[in-house]
Design an enzyme around this catalytic site. Sequence first.
Site, PDB file in Angstrom:
ATOM      1  N   LYS A   1       0.836  -1.195   0.000  1.00 30.85           N
ATOM      2  CA  LYS A   1       0.000   0.000   0.000  1.00 30.85           C
ATOM      3  C   LYS A   1       0.873   1.248   0.000  1.00 30.85           C
ATOM      4  O   LYS A   1       1.508   1.577   1.001  1.00 30.85           O
ATOM      5  CB  LYS A   1      -0.926   0.061   1.213  1.00 30.85           C
TER       6      LYS A   1
ATOM      7  N   GLY B   1       6.990   4.507   8.378  1.00 32.83           N
ATOM      8  CA  GLY B   1       6.152   5.675   8.611  1.00 32.83           C
ATOM      9  C   GLY B   1       6.396   6.226   9.998  1.00 32.83           C
ATOM     10  O   GLY B   1       7.473   6.036  10.567  1.00 32.83           O
TER      11      GLY B   1
ATOM     12  N   GLU C   1       4.162   6.925  15.762  1.00 32.11           N
ATOM     13  CA  GLU C   1       2.819   6.796  16.322  1.00 32.11           C
ATOM     14  C   GLU C   1       2.059   5.645  15.649  1.00 32.11           C
ATOM     15  O   GLU C   1       1.483   4.786  16.315  1.00 32.11           O
ATOM     16  CB  GLU C   1       2.100   8.129  16.113  1.00 32.11           C
TER      17      GLU C   1
ATOM     18  N   GLU D   1      10.071   0.665  10.399  1.00 34.61           N
ATOM     19  CA  GLU D   1      11.078   1.703  10.160  1.00 34.61           C
ATOM     20  C   GLU D   1      10.351   3.012  10.424  1.00 34.61           C
ATOM     21  O   GLU D   1       9.520   3.437   9.627  1.00 34.61           O
ATOM     22  CB  GLU D   1      11.599   1.590   8.723  1.00 34.61           C
TER      23      GLU D   1
ATOM     24  N   CYS E   1      13.033  10.563   7.345  1.00 32.55           N
ATOM     25  CA  CYS E   1      13.003  10.067   8.716  1.00 32.55           C
ATOM     26  C   CYS E   1      14.367  10.140   9.377  1.00 32.55           C
ATOM     27  O   CYS E   1      14.474  10.288  10.586  1.00 32.55           O
ATOM     28  CB  CYS E   1      12.477   8.640   8.748  1.00 32.55           C
TER      29      CYS E   1
ATOM     30  N   GLU F   1       9.609  15.016  15.977  1.00 36.81           N
ATOM     31  CA  GLU F   1       9.970  14.964  14.563  1.00 36.81           C
ATOM     32  C   GLU F   1       9.065  15.942  13.799  1.00 36.81           C
ATOM     33  O   GLU F   1       7.842  15.791  13.802  1.00 36.81           O
ATOM     34  CB  GLU F   1       9.773  13.544  14.035  1.00 36.81           C
TER      35      GLU F   1
END
Lengths: 254, 529
Positions: free
Chosen positions: B199, B251, B254, B273, B307, B404
């Site tokens: 996805k 992603g 959270e 990750e 990230c 972040e």
Amino acid sequence: MANICRASRKDFRDAVVEAREAQDGWAGRSAFNRGQILYRMGEMLESRRQAFVDVLVGTAGYSADEAVAEVDVAVDRLVYYAGWTDKFAQVFGAVNPVASSHFDFSVPEPSGVVAAFCPETAPLLGLVSCMAPVIATGNTVILVVENDAPTLALDLAEVLDTSDLPGGVVNILTGYREELREHVGGHRDVDAILSVGASTEERTILEREGAESVTRMEFRPDRSPAEWRSGESQSPYWMTPFVEFKTTWHPVGR
Amino acid sequence: MAELEAAPDTARELLFGDEWEYAPAPQSADHVRLADRYGSFIDGEFREADDYFPSINPATEETIAEVGLANEAVVDDAVHAARNAYESTWRDLPGKERAKYIYRIGRMIKEKSREFAVLESMDGGKPIRESRDMDIPLVAAHFFHYAGWADKLEYALPGPGRPRSLGVCGQIIPWNFPLLMAAWKLAPALATGNTVVLKPAETTPLTAIKLAEVIQEAGLPPGVVNIVHGAGEVGSAIVEHPDVDKVAFTGSTEVGKHIQKQLAGSKKRLTLELGGKGANILFEDAPIDQAVKGIVDGIYFNQGHVCCAGSRLLVQESVAEEVTQKLRDRLSTLRVGHPLDKNTDIGAINSKQQLEKIRRLVDIGEQEGADKFQPECDLPENGFWFPPTFFTNVTQSHRIAQEEIFGPVLSVTTFRTPEEAVERANNTEYGLAAGIWSDKGSKLFSISQALKSGVIWGNTYNKFDPASPFGGYKESGFGREGGKHGLLPYLEHPSQSWQPQTPTNGSPSTKPESSTSVEASPEPKADGT
């Protein structure tokens, strides 16, 4: 026969503090030195061989032959992982052939503080099989022990105490895992959890609680004492779940 | 030009005032062929959908194409197709045959690299210079690298016993490197003999759709790769599908925690990750100009939607003033503008939602008392834009130093001793990446050992390669992508999957049998009849 300490949540918290305190120093020792200490643990266990055999026969209902076999394999297993300490990084690390002009390499480092729910079977060998691979790479560990011969865990603690193992590297709690598991899973300063023989319920609780701090989780089935003795129950893949691979880049040039 | 006579400790700069005009150098988008709408890609075919959502160009806010929204039934079809392909062909295909398909995909991406690069910049907002020179070449390289692993897996997991594939993998990827993340997920999964339901992120689905066309053209057996579209609910349907064996997610931390929770007790394998708050540590003995370039690349690359971005600069006190001055000078020359302009350094922010998040955190930074620097820039009227920004006078407890931001925003703090730098760098729940700038090798390596971080860049930053493992410590996730280590999450060594042969009743027990002996009965899943 004896009254054994029933570890509370507070005991677990205290054990984590000790394990955290000891972790940098343990990981900072040379791999060779960690190997020497694990080997020494094997020697010390062997020197008390008969005492362990007696308890296995008297408390855990082992036959004499089985008891001897369990202690001997426990010694061998300590020696097996002692030998891995300074080979693991070479076998599982890598120098990475990147296309750009960089020196790039990956090395395993310990995950940190590991909580291990030890098997119900094999009251000596099961403990050793969980403890040795975890500490070999520089982790510190809290062993949660619930079985029919928990005094063996305390005898093992005495062996560790005479093996040059720094305090706090191995912490042993006897008690009921059902009382502790939610707290262990949710403890934010536990980096990884090994659970042997977890029921689906226990696994669900540990994973759900551990998710709050992205705790690494490894589940292994319990097995019979004979299977614990088998060579299939020792492998570097008992070590890989409790390391982090760090990749370092540096330019190559003049 | 009196400016050239400036004091020696300030940067030399050429000031042209308004004497030269900026001439754009737009990359043509003519060769991008797109239909008006696309559905999910299941069992080798594109499907009509009940509902469609627009994928917009964040630089213009115009719709590029419409994409079919998947739902639970579509995900179910995709998983079934993947299961069927796993059992009927892919699992048992010899590694060298799997490799041929993967090589072919890599080769075809290379041939179409210009179209992929332009579409990536249109759909996601990243500068064409980056998608052309970095994203797409790395995508092709990733497929090439892993293709070669397909028939050598026993060398990746040493020891007796052959490693085994896992089955159907559900893979959920983010919008910051859309096609590159697809490659990072697909290539190792295919090389190891797994099949996939992928996805892409809902704001950047288009290059994955073009990849599906390549996969179709390459003749990959239908169902080996299935691609479904939508937001979190679609991801959730994949994660929770009972016939998925492994979930790989890239992603936010959270969402990663949420997935780990969702999977509790399911026995599915998981790799995560997640986010980061990378420290870039600059020592006084570093080559300063090189370091400043590295800091700028570290945080402003891809609009800071990275990230592993070096979003915290820790600079040694003695050189802090010089470094911040150079940063100001450098930021003033960065060009924020249209992603398809070949001169653009900073493109469009990926989505309105992300822009709002960046604005909110930057406002908080100001409210908490940090000092903001932003160069003057003309921003286009339409689209989502944020100028390169950095904060000084930041303390450890400020939210901009902890959270972040995932945008072009840097926080700068100072330190005195190496010990202090390490303490600060590690003082975060994250542990994905860090940078160290120093000319002293022994110091650089001692600091790199002390950092709790999965990737360390010494005197460089934001370098990636298919042969180089990438992934985090702590709440930045677990598992590695890239190189030999990137295969491990898709394989099982026999000692990991070992099951007891007899009930565990070796010692007399007063307690009822634990559930392990029940679960030991083998499922006949492996027979592909």
